[in-house]
Design a protein around this motif. Sequence first.
Motif, PDB file in Angstrom:
ATOM      1  N   THR A   1      19.361  10.579  48.468  1.00 12.51           N
ATOM      2  CA  THR A   1      18.340   9.553  48.400  1.00 12.51           C
ATOM      3  C   THR A   1      17.093  10.130  49.053  1.00 12.51           C
ATOM      4  O   THR A   1      17.144  10.609  50.180  1.00 12.51           O
ATOM      5  CB  THR A   1      18.786   8.280  49.141  1.00 12.51           C
ATOM      6  OG1 THR A   1      19.938   7.755  48.483  1.00 12.51           O
ATOM      7  CG2 THR A   1      17.688   7.238  49.148  1.00 12.51           C
TER       8      THR A   1
ATOM      9  N   ASP B   1      12.205  -6.207  47.093  1.00 11.07           N
ATOM     10  CA  ASP B   1      13.264  -5.786  46.179  1.00 11.07           C
ATOM     11  C   ASP B   1      14.309  -4.988  46.948  1.00 11.07           C
ATOM     12  O   ASP B   1      14.027  -4.430  48.010  1.00 11.07           O
ATOM     13  CB  ASP B   1      12.713  -4.897  45.062  1.00 11.07           C
ATOM     14  CG  ASP B   1      12.032  -5.675  43.967  1.00 11.07           C
ATOM     15  OD1 ASP B   1      12.092  -6.921  44.008  1.00 11.07           O
ATOM     16  OD2 ASP B   1      11.430  -5.042  43.089  1.00 11.07           O
TER      17      ASP B   1
ATOM     18  N   ILE C   1      17.702  10.044  38.851  1.00  8.73           N
ATOM     19  CA  ILE C   1      17.429   8.623  38.624  1.00  8.73           C
ATOM     20  C   ILE C   1      16.307   8.240  39.577  1.00  8.73           C
ATOM     21  O   ILE C   1      16.383   8.523  40.769  1.00  8.73           O
ATOM     22  CB  ILE C   1      18.664   7.751  38.897  1.00  8.73           C
ATOM     23  CG1 ILE C   1      19.782   8.109  37.936  1.00  8.73           C
ATOM     24  CG2 ILE C   1      18.307   6.269  38.816  1.00  8.73           C
ATOM     25  CD1 ILE C   1      21.099   7.436  38.254  1.00  8.73           C
TER      26      ILE C   1
ATOM     27  N   ASN D   1      14.090   5.036  40.989  1.00 10.29           N
ATOM     28  CA  ASN D   1      13.970   3.584  41.094  1.00 10.29           C
ATOM     29  C   ASN D   1      12.651   3.243  41.776  1.00 10.29           C
ATOM     30  O   ASN D   1      12.295   3.864  42.780  1.00 10.29           O
ATOM     31  CB  ASN D   1      15.116   3.000  41.921  1.00 10.29           C
ATOM     32  CG  ASN D   1      16.452   3.193  41.254  1.00 10.29           C
ATOM     33  OD1 ASN D   1      16.602   2.915  40.080  1.00 10.29           O
ATOM     34  ND2 ASN D   1      17.425   3.664  41.993  1.00 10.29           N
TER      35      ASN D   1
ATOM     36  N   ILE E   1      18.481  -2.797  46.370  1.00 13.09           N
ATOM     37  CA  ILE E   1      19.657  -2.484  45.573  1.00 13.09           C
ATOM     38  C   ILE E   1      20.790  -3.301  46.166  1.00 13.09           C
ATOM     39  O   ILE E   1      21.072  -3.198  47.361  1.00 13.09           O
ATOM     40  CB  ILE E   1      20.006  -0.994  45.647  1.00 13.09           C
ATOM     41  CG1 ILE E   1      18.894  -0.133  45.080  1.00 13.09           C
ATOM     42  CG2 ILE E   1      21.321  -0.721  44.917  1.00 13.09           C
ATOM     43  CD1 ILE E   1      19.149   1.345  45.232  1.00 13.09           C
TER      44      ILE E   1
ATOM     45  N   TYR F   1      10.594  -0.003  43.494  1.00 17.11           N
ATOM     46  CA  TYR F   1      10.853  -1.333  44.042  1.00 17.11           C
ATOM     47  C   TYR F   1       9.559  -1.971  44.506  1.00 17.11           C
ATOM     48  O   TYR F   1       8.717  -1.318  45.115  1.00 17.11           O
ATOM     49  CB  TYR F   1      11.818  -1.248  45.224  1.00 17.11           C
ATOM     50  CG  TYR F   1      13.142  -0.654  44.846  1.00 17.11           C
ATOM     51  CD1 TYR F   1      14.093  -1.420  44.188  1.00 17.11           C
ATOM     52  CD2 TYR F   1      13.426   0.674  45.096  1.00 17.11           C
ATOM     53  CE1 TYR F   1      15.307  -0.877  43.807  1.00 17.11           C
ATOM     54  CE2 TYR F   1      14.638   1.224  44.722  1.00 17.11           C
ATOM     55  CZ  TYR F   1      15.564   0.445  44.085  1.00 17.11           C
ATOM     56  OH  TYR F   1      16.759   0.988  43.710  1.00 17.11           O
TER      57      TYR F   1
END
Length: 91
Positions: free
Chosen positions: A54, A37, A29, A31, A39, A33
């Motif tokens: 991560t 921004d 996945i 992401n 999570i 930002y």
Amino acid sequence: GLPPMLKDVIDWLVVRGIFDGHTRPNSCIINFYDVDDCIPPHIDHHDFACPFVTLSLRSSQPILFSRDIRIRGDGEFDAPFRLPLPTESVL
């Protein structure tokens, strides 16, 4: 399957001992930002069979850990344990 570029990143993580043959990811996945921004606080489901990581590529950000993450403001949170995740690091 995964795109060749992601396979290269995973190979890099295997060579450095982040993954081995049993924990090598078969999914990803990504992401993106913008400035400010984030999570929102969440709990990843306990049924994940493989470990997850991560990988920070472009900025240093803290990761907060707690059962009690507090909202300080719009997109701002606080927790008893804060771990800095420097650019180009893996957790």
